[in-house]
Design a protein around this motif. Structure first.
Motif, PDB file in Angstrom:
ATOM      1  N   UNK A  83       0.798  -1.237   0.000  1.00  0.00           N
ATOM      2  CA  UNK A  83       0.000   0.000   0.000  1.00  0.00           C
ATOM      3  C   UNK A  83       0.830   1.286   0.000  1.00  0.00           C
ATOM      4  N   UNK A  84       2.162   1.207  -0.152  1.00  0.00           N
ATOM      5  CA  UNK A  84       2.967   2.430  -0.165  1.00  0.00           C
ATOM      6  C   UNK A  84       2.619   3.299  -1.366  1.00  0.00           C
ATOM      7  N   UNK A  85       2.602   2.717  -2.548  1.00  0.00           N
ATOM      8  CA  UNK A  85       2.283   3.510  -3.745  1.00  0.00           C
ATOM      9  C   UNK A  85       0.845   4.005  -3.701  1.00  0.00           C
ATOM     10  N   UNK A  86      -0.046   3.258  -3.093  1.00  0.00           N
ATOM     11  CA  UNK A  86      -1.446   3.677  -2.934  1.00  0.00           C
ATOM     12  C   UNK A  86      -1.528   4.910  -2.034  1.00  0.00           C
ATOM     13  N   UNK A  87      -0.795   4.905  -0.923  1.00  0.00           N
ATOM     14  CA  UNK A  87      -0.787   6.047  -0.001  1.00  0.00           C
ATOM     15  C   UNK A  87      -0.198   7.281  -0.672  1.00  0.00           C
ATOM     16  N   UNK A  88       0.867   7.081  -1.432  1.00  0.00           N
ATOM     17  CA  UNK A  88       1.494   8.206  -2.121  1.00  0.00           C
ATOM     18  C   UNK A  88       0.527   8.792  -3.150  1.00  0.00           C
ATOM     19  N   UNK A  89      -0.123   7.932  -3.924  1.00  0.00           N
ATOM     20  CA  UNK A  89      -1.072   8.397  -4.940  1.00  0.00           C
ATOM     21  C   UNK A  89      -2.212   9.186  -4.297  1.00  0.00           C
ATOM     22  N   UNK A  90      -2.717   8.727  -3.173  1.00  0.00           N
ATOM     23  CA  UNK A  90      -3.796   9.442  -2.486  1.00  0.00           C
ATOM     24  C   UNK A  90      -3.321  10.808  -2.001  1.00  0.00           C
ATOM     25  N   UNK A  91      -2.092  10.880  -1.499  1.00  0.00           N
ATOM     26  CA  UNK A  91      -1.553  12.172  -1.059  1.00  0.00           C
ATOM     27  C   UNK A  91      -1.360  13.121  -2.236  1.00  0.00           C
ATOM     28  N   UNK A  92      -0.890  12.592  -3.355  1.00  0.00           N
ATOM     29  CA  UNK A  92      -0.711  13.421  -4.555  1.00  0.00           C
ATOM     30  C   UNK A  92      -2.059  13.952  -5.030  1.00  0.00           C
ATOM     31  N   UNK A  93      -3.073  13.116  -5.039  1.00  0.00           N
ATOM     32  CA  UNK A  93      -4.413  13.565  -5.435  1.00  0.00           C
ATOM     33  C   UNK A  93      -4.939  14.635  -4.487  1.00  0.00           C
ATOM     34  N   UNK A  98      -6.290  21.292  -5.021  1.00  0.00           N
ATOM     35  CA  UNK A  98      -6.410  22.752  -4.920  1.00  0.00           C
ATOM     36  C   UNK A  98      -5.709  23.476  -6.066  1.00  0.00           C
ATOM     37  N   UNK A  99      -5.101  22.729  -6.951  1.00  0.00           N
ATOM     38  CA  UNK A  99      -4.382  23.329  -8.081  1.00  0.00           C
ATOM     39  C   UNK A  99      -5.342  23.641  -9.223  1.00  0.00           C
ATOM     40  N   UNK A 100      -5.005  24.654 -10.058  1.00  0.00           N
ATOM     41  CA  UNK A 100      -5.911  25.069 -11.140  1.00  0.00           C
ATOM     42  C   UNK A 100      -6.241  23.943 -12.135  1.00  0.00           C
ATOM     43  N   UNK A 101      -5.264  23.138 -12.507  1.00  0.00           N
ATOM     44  CA  UNK A 101      -5.506  22.051 -13.469  1.00  0.00           C
ATOM     45  C   UNK A 101      -5.593  20.693 -12.790  1.00  0.00           C
ATOM     46  N   UNK A 124       7.894  12.258 -13.624  1.00  0.00           N
ATOM     47  CA  UNK A 124       6.586  11.803 -14.099  1.00  0.00           C
ATOM     48  C   UNK A 124       5.741  13.013 -14.450  1.00  0.00           C
ATOM     49  N   UNK A 125       5.298  13.063 -15.693  1.00  0.00           N
ATOM     50  CA  UNK A 125       4.381  14.107 -16.149  1.00  0.00           C
ATOM     51  C   UNK A 125       3.010  13.449 -16.239  1.00  0.00           C
ATOM     52  N   UNK A 126       2.079  13.948 -15.440  1.00  0.00           N
ATOM     53  CA  UNK A 126       0.760  13.298 -15.364  1.00  0.00           C
ATOM     54  C   UNK A 126      -0.037  13.441 -16.646  1.00  0.00           C
ATOM     55  N   UNK A 127       0.033  14.591 -17.316  1.00  0.00           N
ATOM     56  CA  UNK A 127      -0.667  14.795 -18.585  1.00  0.00           C
ATOM     57  C   UNK A 127       0.201  15.706 -19.451  1.00  0.00           C
ATOM     58  N   UNK A 128       0.813  15.136 -20.471  1.00  0.00           N
ATOM     59  CA  UNK A 128       1.750  15.899 -21.309  1.00  0.00           C
ATOM     60  C   UNK A 128       1.053  16.943 -22.183  1.00  0.00           C
ATOM     61  N   UNK A 129      -0.271  16.868 -22.312  1.00  0.00           N
ATOM     62  CA  UNK A 129      -0.985  17.845 -23.136  1.00  0.00           C
ATOM     63  C   UNK A 129      -1.293  19.135 -22.375  1.00  0.00           C
ATOM     64  N   UNK A 130      -1.021  19.139 -21.063  1.00  0.00           N
ATOM     65  CA  UNK A 130      -1.306  20.302 -20.225  1.00  0.00           C
ATOM     66  C   UNK A 130       0.018  20.922 -19.774  1.00  0.00           C
ATOM     67  N   UNK A 131       0.078  22.248 -19.836  1.00  0.00           N
ATOM     68  CA  UNK A 131       1.257  22.949 -19.335  1.00  0.00           C
ATOM     69  C   UNK A 131       1.306  22.758 -17.818  1.00  0.00           C
ATOM     70  N   UNK A 132       2.435  22.287 -17.285  1.00  0.00           N
ATOM     71  CA  UNK A 132       2.512  22.043 -15.839  1.00  0.00           C
ATOM     72  C   UNK A 132       2.238  23.309 -15.023  1.00  0.00           C
ATOM     73  N   UNK A 133       1.436  23.163 -13.988  1.00  0.00           N
ATOM     74  CA  UNK A 133       1.106  24.294 -13.123  1.00  0.00           C
ATOM     75  C   UNK A 133       1.731  24.157 -11.739  1.00  0.00           C
ATOM     76  N   UNK A 134       2.208  22.944 -11.401  1.00  0.00           N
ATOM     77  CA  UNK A 134       2.895  22.771 -10.118  1.00  0.00           C
ATOM     78  C   UNK A 134       3.774  21.527 -10.173  1.00  0.00           C
ATOM     79  N   UNK A 135       4.761  21.505  -9.286  1.00  0.00           N
ATOM     80  CA  UNK A 135       5.697  20.388  -9.212  1.00  0.00           C
ATOM     81  C   UNK A 135       5.684  19.794  -7.813  1.00  0.00           C
TER      82      UNK A 135
END
Length: 177
Positions: A83-93, A98-101, A124-135
């Motif tokens: 569940x480590x990657x699951x916990x990380x993914x939930x924190x990233x979400x 609160x981010x614009x995109x 890791x770029x989550x969506x390459x079609x969108x200009x990154x708004x945060x890192x």
């Protein structure tokens, strides 16, 4: 009619007070029934979307570790706590909510801390079609197990040293900045 804290239940005393003031019983019961049953229900489409987005992010993280194990880490196996990657993914979400995109505007730098030294694994770029708004910067940590160092010591001197490649064990702790 305005619902207040004192009239939140179908208390017979509260209803009788209103009847004494001249309210009609039919309108009272229908108003109370309305307030009793108007409860916000979760939007199942959002829940399903968030779960599938979380699973996609888990796969991205696991692919990152899989690609990095032979190229940048020089090991044959990476053991990841359950569940480590699951916990990380939930924190990233949660952080991206609160981010614009949202998650689509996220770029994540994945690192591994080994003996107080950070090694860059991937970007890791989550969506390459969108200009990154945060890192975000994710730092995995190596588990400090004494038995693995003894095992490596014994195998490195034996006849198995040429075919042996170490196993990296990740800690359940991580940093997400």
């Amino acid at each position: 009619m305005v619902a207040t804290g004192s009239l939140s239940s179908k208390n017979p005393a509260s209803i009788s007070e209103l009847l004494d003031c001249g309210y009609h019983p039919e309108s009272l019961l229908s108003d109370f029934d309305y307030w009793d049953y108007v409860v916000p229900e979760p939007n199942l489409n959002e829940v399903i979307f968030e779960e599938s987005t979380c699973q996609n992010l888990v796969k991205m993280l696991e692919n990152c570790l899989s690609k990095s194990k032979q190229t940048k880490l020089g090991c044959s196996k990476v053991l990841v706590p359950e569940k480590l990657t699951q916990r990380i993914a939930q924190d990233v979400l949660r952080l991206s909510s609160t981010e614009p995109c949202g998650l689509r505007g996220c770029v994540m730098h994945v690192n591994l801390e080994i003996e107080n030294v950070c090694k860059k694994l991937d970007r890791i770029v989550c969506d390459s079609s969108v200009v990154p708004t945060f890192e975000l910067t994710l730092v995995f940590k190596q588990e400090n197990c004494s038995w693995t160092s003894f095992r490596d010591f014994f195998f490195s001197r034996g006849r198995f040293s040429s075919g042996f490649r170490r196993t990296l064990i990740l800690s359940s702790g991580f940093r997400l900045v």
